[in-house]
Design an enzyme around this catalytic site. Structure first.
Site, short mmCIF file in Angstrom:
data_model
loop_
_atom_site.label_atom_id
_atom_site.label_comp_id
_atom_site.label_asym_id
_atom_site.label_seq_id
_atom_site.Cartn_x
_atom_site.Cartn_y
_atom_site.Cartn_z
N HIS A 309 0.84 -1.19 0.00
CA HIS A 309 0.00 0.00 0.00
C HIS A 309 0.87 1.24 0.00
O HIS A 309 1.93 1.24 0.63
CB HIS A 309 -0.93 0.02 1.23
CG HIS A 309 -2.06 0.97 1.08
ND1 HIS A 309 -1.96 2.29 1.42
CD2 HIS A 309 -3.30 0.79 0.56
CE1 HIS A 309 -3.10 2.89 1.15
NE2 HIS A 309 -3.94 2.01 0.62
N ASP A 366 -7.99 -5.53 -0.11
CA ASP A 366 -8.49 -6.38 -1.19
C ASP A 366 -8.10 -7.84 -1.06
O ASP A 366 -8.60 -8.68 -1.79
CB ASP A 366 -7.99 -5.84 -2.54
CG ASP A 366 -8.60 -4.50 -2.87
OD1 ASP A 366 -9.82 -4.38 -2.71
OD2 ASP A 366 -7.87 -3.58 -3.28
N1 CMC Z 1 4.26 -7.51 -4.63
C1 CMC Z 1 5.63 -7.48 -4.75
N2 CMC Z 1 6.35 -6.36 -4.58
C2 CMC Z 1 5.71 -5.22 -4.31
C3 CMC Z 1 4.30 -5.17 -4.19
C4 CMC Z 1 3.57 -6.37 -4.36
N3 CMC Z 1 2.23 -6.38 -4.26
N4 CMC Z 1 3.92 -3.91 -3.93
C5 CMC Z 1 5.04 -3.18 -3.89
N5 CMC Z 1 6.12 -3.95 -4.11
C6 CMC Z 1 7.55 -3.56 -4.07
C7 CMC Z 1 7.93 -2.78 -5.31
O1 CMC Z 1 8.41 -3.62 -6.33
C8 CMC Z 1 9.00 -1.86 -4.76
O2 CMC Z 1 10.18 -2.59 -4.62
P1 CMC Z 1 11.63 -1.88 -4.84
O3 CMC Z 1 11.73 -0.91 -3.71
O4 CMC Z 1 12.60 -3.00 -4.78
O5 CMC Z 1 11.55 -1.20 -6.17
C9 CMC Z 1 8.49 -1.53 -3.35
O6 CMC Z 1 7.69 -2.66 -2.97
C10 CMC Z 1 7.64 -0.25 -3.29
O7 CMC Z 1 6.61 -0.38 -4.23
P2 CMC Z 1 5.97 0.82 -5.04
O8 CMC Z 1 5.54 0.34 -6.39
O9 CMC Z 1 6.87 2.01 -4.98
O10 CMC Z 1 4.69 1.12 -4.17
P3 CMC Z 1 3.54 2.12 -4.56
O11 CMC Z 1 3.23 2.88 -3.34
O12 CMC Z 1 3.85 2.89 -5.77
O13 CMC Z 1 2.34 1.13 -4.95
C11 CMC Z 1 0.58 -0.43 -4.72
C12 CMC Z 1 1.35 0.72 -4.08
C13 CMC Z 1 -0.64 -0.74 -3.86
C14 CMC Z 1 0.08 0.01 -6.11
C15 CMC Z 1 1.49 -1.66 -4.83
O14 CMC Z 1 1.84 -2.11 -3.54
C16 CMC Z 1 0.86 -2.81 -5.61
O15 CMC Z 1 1.02 -2.86 -6.84
N6 CMC Z 1 0.12 -3.75 -4.94
C17 CMC Z 1 -0.61 -4.79 -5.63
C18 CMC Z 1 -1.95 -4.24 -6.11
C19 CMC Z 1 -2.93 -4.05 -4.96
O16 CMC Z 1 -3.09 -4.90 -4.12
N7 CMC Z 1 -3.65 -2.90 -4.98
C20 CMC Z 1 -4.66 -2.58 -3.96
C21 CMC Z 1 -4.23 -1.45 -3.08
S1 CMC Z 1 -5.24 -1.28 -1.58
C22 CMC Z 1 -6.83 -0.89 -2.09
C23 CMC Z 1 -6.93 0.41 -2.80
O17 CMC Z 1 -6.61 1.46 -2.26
O18 CMC Z 1 -7.35 0.38 -3.93
#
Ligand code: CMC
Length: 430
Positions: A309, A366
């Site tokens: 998140h 989710d």
């Molecule tokens: N699985 C594996 N690695 C992950 C994941 C994941 N689900 N989420 C983040 N990471 C890693 C990412 O690769 C990065 O690693 P590094 O630092 O080595 O580059 C680090 O964690 C930080 O990730 P980020 O992409 O900078 O995080 P963000 O804040 O931009 O994205 C997110 C947040 C929710 C989009 C992301 O965690 C994700 O894609 N999760 C899966 C989709 C999901 O479950 N979405 C629902 C969110 S909650 C309900 C809502 O609000 O809609």
């Protein structure tokens, strides 16, 4: 507005320095007020994904990402889920106080009064192709509401209630009709005898020939899940709602845009993506170890859906509640879903893996809600529609907060241009 602190921050670049005011939120958050930065220095701030930018000051919701806590208008979400119905939480978000018994009754009466959609709108459903995604239908139907119903013009509480209940009630009817359309069944009309979630389930699952038996545990679980989704600060769809509204677009158009933003699988579409992922793992013999290893590869398409998140770096409080709701429901329904055991093992495996713990990646809301919807019998492409129903009061509250704010400005960010220099070109003769 946030309070100004006496301290100023100093920014230095080369020989020059500038002073910037520092603001403080009511929960102690500190923000650098950069509104004068460009005028003073010619600089903009660069923040892709607005990951560290407060786009507005808001009184609606507080997400404490470090401690994993969530409050709507000052009430912890755990308290609201336990003690109040979704409709009361909707009232709270919109009016910033829980309704007294008279206000509750009036709100319920309005919800009933506005539950039908215009007969002419029903014809729209017929023209969608079979298999049309219900999120597409939902968004298109909501923007169409603006052609049938007046825009909100005054901020009197009565008028707000009429508009809010019209949207809350009609979105539920549209959601159920979208489902009926997708399975080719006759529409079932809302009934004044039934409460909000009872009506939703009845419109989805009963038919002119077979009554749907309402199970109070299922009804209460769904109601609680809607409360869990009711608001969450400046998430992608709420920010979309505010952005569209900031240009002066009406409430229906703004909600339609928010629905589209929610559809994405990094946002509300994740509940559907989680179940897809669990099924893939089941097809791989339940190999959660491989799924966790894949997720660490850096390949975005192999991320663990329902994990991570932007704000929470601790366990998402909504996920904790959803997990318990799911386990209780599974016990009550005597479910034997193979995905249940895979979800539990996947969570355990990820939470003991340093990749996830070091990055603060925990299950989000989710992760278990998709399994709850599946247990209730909601088809997969309706999962995000359920999320939209839950998030609607939050969207409306944010739209109203912005609408009535004296500080409202059109959302119009800057960019850092990295394209070509002006190129030589020939002016064509007129
Ligand atoms: N699985 C594996 N690695 C992950 C994941 C994941 N689900 N989420 C983040 N990471 C890693 C990412 O690769 C990065 O690693 P590094 O630092 O080595 O580059 C680090 O964690 C930080 O990730 P980020 O992409 O900078 O995080 P963000 O804040 O931009 O994205 C997110 C947040 C929710 C989009 C992301 O965690 C994700 O894609 N999760 C899966 C989709 C999901 O479950 N979405 C629902 C969110 S909650 C309900 C809502 O609000 O809609």
């Amino acid at each position: 507005m946030p309070g100004k602190t006496p301290e100023k921050a100093e920014l230095r670049f080369g020989e020059k320095s500038w002073e910037l005011p520092v603001l403080k939120g009511s929960a102690g958050d500190i923000a650098l007020d950069i509104r004068s930065l460009r005028k003073q220095s010619g600089m903009v701030v660069f923040d892709p994904g607005l990951a560290n930018t407060a786009c507005c000051a808001s009184r609606i919701c507080f997400v404490d990402g470090e401690k994993g806590r969530l409050f709507y208008r000052g009430y912890p979400v755990e308290y609201l889920v336990e003690n109040h119905e979704f409709v009361e939480v909707a009232y709270l978000l919109v009016h910033s106080r829980l309704p007294d018994p008279d206000e509750r009754l009036r709100f319920s009466k309005l919800l009933n009064r506005h539950s039908l959609i215009h007969e002419d709108m029903q014809h729209f459903f017929r023209n969608y192709p079979e298999g049309a995604h219900p999120m597409a239908i939902l968004s298109a139907m909501v923007v169409s509401l603006s052609t049938f119903y007046p825009e909100l013009e005054a901020s009197a509480e009565e008028e707000i209630d009429v508009t809010v209940t019209r949207l809350l009630s009609k979105l539920r009817t549209i959601a159920a009709f979208s489902y009926k359309k997708s399975v080719g069944e006759a529409f079932v009309y809302p009934s004044h005898r039934l409460k909000y979630c009872e009506n939703l389930l009845n419109m989805m699952f009963s038919s002119p020939v077979v009554d749907y038996q309402l199970d109070p545990v299922v009804v209460r679980t769904l109601d609680r899940v809607l409360t869990l989704h009711a608001d969450h600060g400046q998430n992608c769809s709420t920010t979309t709602m505010r952005t569209v509204g900031s240009a002066g677009a009406n409430l229906y158009a703004s909600v339609a845009a928010a629905i589209c933003a929610l559809w994405g699988d990094l946002h509300g579409g994740a509940n559907q993506a989680v179940v897809d992922m669990l099924e893939r793992i089941a097809a791989d013999g339940g190999n959660v170890e491989r799924a966790v290893e894949d997720a660490k590869s850096g390949d975005r398409s192999r991320r663990l859906m329902g994990f991570g998140h932007r704000v929470y770096k601790a366990y998402d409080p909504r996920a904790r509640i959803a997990k318990k709701l799911y386990h209780d429901l599974a016990r009550h329904l005597e479910l034997d879903d193979p995905l249940h055991e895979i979800a539990v093992r996947l969570e355990e495996k990820a939470l003991t893996d340093p990749y996830f713990t070091e990055r603060g990646l925990y299950p989000n809301v989710d992760f278990y809600t998709g399994l709850i919807f599946r247990a209730i019998g909601v088809p997969r492409d309706m999962f995000t529609v359920m999320f939209a129903l839950g998030r609607l009061p939050g969207w409306i509250a944010h739209w109203l907060e912005q609408y009535s704010s004296t500080e409202r400005r059109i959302v119009r960010p800057r960019q850092l241009y990295v394209g070509p220099d002006p190129r030589p070109h020939r002016t064509s003769p007129s």
